[in-house]
Motif scaffolding. Structure first.
Motif, PDB file in Angstrom:
ATOM      1  N   ALA A  20       0.832  -1.207   0.000  1.00 44.09           N
ATOM      2  CA  ALA A  20       0.000   0.000   0.000  1.00 44.09           C
ATOM      3  C   ALA A  20       0.865   1.255   0.000  1.00 44.09           C
ATOM      4  CB  ALA A  20      -0.924  -0.006   1.220  1.00 44.09           C
ATOM      5  N   LEU A  21       1.923   1.241   0.796  1.00 40.78           N
ATOM      6  CA  LEU A  21       2.791   2.420   0.876  1.00 40.78           C
ATOM      7  C   LEU A  21       3.644   2.587  -0.376  1.00 40.78           C
ATOM      8  CD1 LEU A  21       2.517   4.357   3.131  1.00 40.78           C
ATOM      9  CD2 LEU A  21       2.047   2.108   4.029  1.00 40.78           C
ATOM     10  N   PHE A  22       3.996   1.459  -0.987  1.00 40.95           N
ATOM     11  CA  PHE A  22       4.705   1.526  -2.267  1.00 40.95           C
ATOM     12  C   PHE A  22       3.831   2.260  -3.281  1.00 40.95           C
ATOM     13  CE2 PHE A  22       5.533  -0.065  -6.522  1.00 40.95           C
ATOM     14  CZ  PHE A  22       6.924  -0.009  -6.614  1.00 40.95           C
ATOM     15  N   GLU A  23       2.530   1.910  -3.317  1.00 46.04           N
ATOM     16  CA  GLU A  23       1.598   2.557  -4.246  1.00 46.04           C
ATOM     17  C   GLU A  23       1.465   4.047  -3.917  1.00 46.04           C
ATOM     18  OE1 GLU A  23       0.475   1.663  -7.060  1.00 46.04           O
ATOM     19  OE2 GLU A  23       1.508  -0.232  -6.749  1.00 46.04           O
ATOM     20  N   GLU A  24       1.402   4.355  -2.625  1.00 46.71           N
ATOM     21  CA  GLU A  24       1.279   5.762  -2.226  1.00 46.71           C
ATOM     22  C   GLU A  24       2.514   6.557  -2.680  1.00 46.71           C
ATOM     23  OE1 GLU A  24      -0.256   6.725   1.798  1.00 46.71           O
ATOM     24  OE2 GLU A  24       1.575   7.899   2.053  1.00 46.71           O
ATOM     25  N   ALA A  25       3.694   5.998  -2.445  1.00 50.63           N
ATOM     26  CA  ALA A  25       4.932   6.671  -2.866  1.00 50.63           C
ATOM     27  C   ALA A  25       4.946   6.857  -4.382  1.00 50.63           C
ATOM     28  CB  ALA A  25       6.149   5.873  -2.407  1.00 50.63           C
ATOM     29  N   ASN A  26       4.437   5.872  -5.087  1.00 55.48           N
ATOM     30  CA  ASN A  26       4.384   5.934  -6.543  1.00 55.48           C
ATOM     31  C   ASN A  26       3.478   7.081  -6.994  1.00 55.48           C
ATOM     32  OD1 ASN A  26       5.092   5.139  -9.082  1.00 55.48           O
ATOM     33  ND2 ASN A  26       3.491   3.562  -9.241  1.00 55.48           N
ATOM     34  N   LYS A  27       2.308   7.164  -6.378  1.00 54.56           N
ATOM     35  CA  LYS A  27       1.353   8.228  -6.742  1.00 54.56           C
ATOM     36  C   LYS A  27       1.932   9.612  -6.446  1.00 54.56           C
ATOM     37  CE  LYS A  27      -3.023   5.801  -6.268  1.00 54.56           C
ATOM     38  NZ  LYS A  27      -3.709   5.210  -5.099  1.00 54.56           N
ATOM     39  N   LEU A  28       2.738   9.703  -5.383  1.00 49.92           N
ATOM     40  CA  LEU A  28       3.316  10.997  -5.009  1.00 49.92           C
ATOM     41  C   LEU A  28       4.528  11.352  -5.868  1.00 49.92           C
ATOM     42  CD1 LEU A  28       3.062  10.614  -1.126  1.00 49.92           C
ATOM     43  CD2 LEU A  28       1.866  12.311  -2.505  1.00 49.92           C
ATOM     44  N   GLY A  29       4.893  10.436  -6.790  1.00 48.87           N
ATOM     45  CA  GLY A  29       6.033  10.716  -7.663  1.00 48.87           C
ATOM     46  C   GLY A  29       7.367  10.536  -6.986  1.00 48.87           C
TER      47      GLY A  29
END
Lengths: 428, 428
Positions: free
Chosen positions: B180-189
């Protein structure tokens, strides 16, 4: 390979001996990194015969540091005698006039005569380097002058006197009072010959005035530093601060405000779990805030043979590598006078005072604070000592001027015993 | 005043735009501090038309970075495209051959081709500067190469990938899992185009290999870095570590040992109340230990437009001031091959594994550890998940080799489910 870089070292205390050890023990490394051999031609100190635990027989001796500074076989004059005037100043001037570069650890000299020395150095085309003058082994002068050179610096702050930090952290750890820890520090050799330089905040103030000049491009203005020492910090203050989640540190802050340059060196409350709050003993920490870089924090040993000699020799390596620029990063004639702005930035304050045991005393204090525009956040009165009852007050954000007005007003009453303690609570 | 220092900038992402902003907004300050005007002659990027929020009309455009690097009106070629090969390498080589100095933020390129680029630069009498390649705005390259130049460095370590630190600290703060946090970091660029560069520890490994070279005078050896990413760190590990007073950090350590140079970049447990343990989000921290200076710690923003541009422009200021020395602090031909010493220094380890729910499983694991010479300090088995019971073990000091031997032996049994997690507990 170029010809060797030849040092003349004046002052053979802890730091001078540390420098000699590095030159000897790390000769290969210094040559690899700078491309030149670093050698020592001659040395000078007050007492020639003293055993310093290092063999000095290979170096010429000069009784007079001025003569040392002028020797033909010296390229860099390393001044480690200290003192804001006298032989240190005379010998550095002689060195510059004789075409030598200078490395010094002397913050007092720079704080008082930095501008004229910089002008002399630049007129002579020489450099003065002084990494060891601030925060021991931490390369803060270099970080501020070079690494962060593209930043408009907004604030510099730090804990830069290890002796004060030692006394304050030991008070909390041991439950002993200021006087006992002062004696302990004295026995351990942590205090300057004039202890007021340490505990009065003067030494740390010297350092802060140097950092201000580098950060803000202003003429060095040590007299513009609001100075307050740690002599009046009691064990009670340490305990009460701890109880509220704070530690007391001798904290320097230099900040460019709309009204001018604010420089202060004073005991402050900082959050116990902040990096500044966690600093123990002789460790120093400097925090730099720049418009692009944000906040950069540097921490390391603030004194001692190895760390200070490391800083001195870092400067020597720079000179060996041909790194040269004006003494304060920009030319001395481009430094602007610093308009002084004292106490303009509001903060919460911690106040401790003794109240006479008489009716209406507390109300009187509260009303004086109110009249001065100081609003009370928390107040606590507790156990009487003789006929005086200690009162602690934490204020809402207010200015030092309003606090001072209130304290003055209290002095004219008969309800407050002794001089109140007022400490800024710094957000860090 | 000298003639202006003219930049050619290739790559107009976040950092390139940040550099342009500093050149414009701090023109007066840059000139005051370096004694020269800093200007931009020409720029290059993949897409000319893209709106970057900054007016580029005053600068010549080059589609080809190699052409930019060779322009007659460029003194310093600023490479901010990235990539361990291709246009970045070709254009830097072209710049050096055309007699330009180079400033880059490209750790991958230096980690893979640093030696040959340094040799080329030195043969051409040019400098390559790369403060922005390691730990963003923290002036760690300068501190290590210059400020601490008189020290024999014994250890360098640090948290140098903000994205990994963001994911790990957010796992603890939010109770969400790695994915989940990997996805969040991805979305934040926050993630590189190839996310494995971040979460696989490669980017941080590149940085560590650069610091090793500066610290120990060894040829850059990225392949010698023991690399382990954070992909297998579970929320359970984060929680168990916290429970024992630790935090998990992707920690790089480079250390010269009796057997050679140890370089590792791997998730480790560090005390939660240590400066490294307290690092939040994108903040980086580098710890340097030297024989004279002791321990020096630097902390600051590890990425982002302002901090990284600050580092790039710090290098530009150095070049404007005439500060020049070999690419890795000492000449490329004097750097020695680094003998690799992996995992020689013992430490306690944290182990987590799933055990099949069958009699004697725990005894089997304990006996395998014992046979491998790994002694158990603490062990805890708790709630079953399906038919597997998680077991946590903290060992006494042991070597990675002994841990690996034990883990291999466990794989040949039928009592352990899935691959065990083994994390070093680092004393910092």
């Amino acid at each position: 390979m170029s010809h060797p870089l030849r040092l003349g070292i004046a002052g053979l205390g802890t730091v001078g001996v540390g420098v000699i050890k590095i030159v000897r023990q790390q000769a290969a490394l210094l040559t690899a990194r700078t491309g030149r051999e670093v050698t020592i031609s001659a040395i000078s100190a007050r007492s020639r015969g003293k055993d310093r635990g290092v063999n000095l027989s290979g170096y010429d001796w000069e009784d007079d540091p001025v003569a040392l500074a002028q020797r033909g076989d010296v390229d860099v004059y390393v001044e480690l005698m200290g003192g804001s005037d006298g032989p240190a100043k005379a010998s550095i001037e002689a060195a510059l006039k004789a075409g030598k570069d200078v490395v010094t650890a002397n913050k007092a000299l720079l704080a008082h005569h930095g501008q004229e020395l910089a002008e002399l150095a630049e007129a002579q085309g020489r450099v003065i380097r002084y990494e060891a003058a601030v925060a021991g082994g931490i390369p803060i002068i270099k970080a501020l002058t070079e690494g962060l050179a593209a930043n408009e610096i907004t604030r510099v702050m730090g804990v830069m006197n290890g002796t004060c930090n030692y006394i304050l952290t030991r008070m909390e750890a041991t439950g002993q009072g200021y006087n006992a820890l002062f004696e302990e520090a004295n026995k351990l050799g942590y205090l300057e010959a004039d202890p007021n330089l340490d505990v009065g905040g003067i030494d740390a103030g010297h350092k802060l005035s140097i950092l201000s000049t580098l950060a803000f491009g202003t003429k060095i203005d040590f007299d513009g530093v609001e100075l307050e020492g740690i002599q009046r910090i009691s064990l009670e203050d340490i305990r009460q601060a701890a109880d509220m989640g704070y530690r007391i540190k001798l904290l320097g802050v230099a900040q460019m405000t709309g009204r001018g340059l604010e420089q202060r060196m004073s005991p402050c409350l900082v959050p116990a779990d902040s990096p500044l709050g966690q600093l123990e003993g002789g460790t120093n920490m400097v925090v730099v805030e720049g418009d692009s870089v944000g906040q950069v924090v540097l921490r390391g040993a603030g004194a001692g043979e190895g760390p200070t000699a490391s800083a001195v020799m870092g400067d020597v390596c720079d000179i060996a590598r041909g790194i040269r620029y004006p003494v304060f990063g920009q030319t001395a004639d481009s430094l602007k006078p610093a308009p002084r702005a004292q106490s303009t930035l509001p903060a919460p304050y911690y106040l401790r005072m003794g109240l006479r045991d008489k009716p209406g005393a507390l109300a009187k204090v509260a009303s004086i604070l109110g009249e001065a525009g100081v609003s009370i956040n928390r107040m606590r009165q507790y156990g009487h000592v003789d006929d005086s009852a200690p009162v602690l007050i934490v204020t809402h954000k207010t200015t030092r001027a309003d606090i001072d007005a209130a304290l003055s007003a209290m002095e004219t009453t008969d309800v407050v015993t002794g001089a109140p303690v007022a400490l800024r609570i710094e957000s860090v």
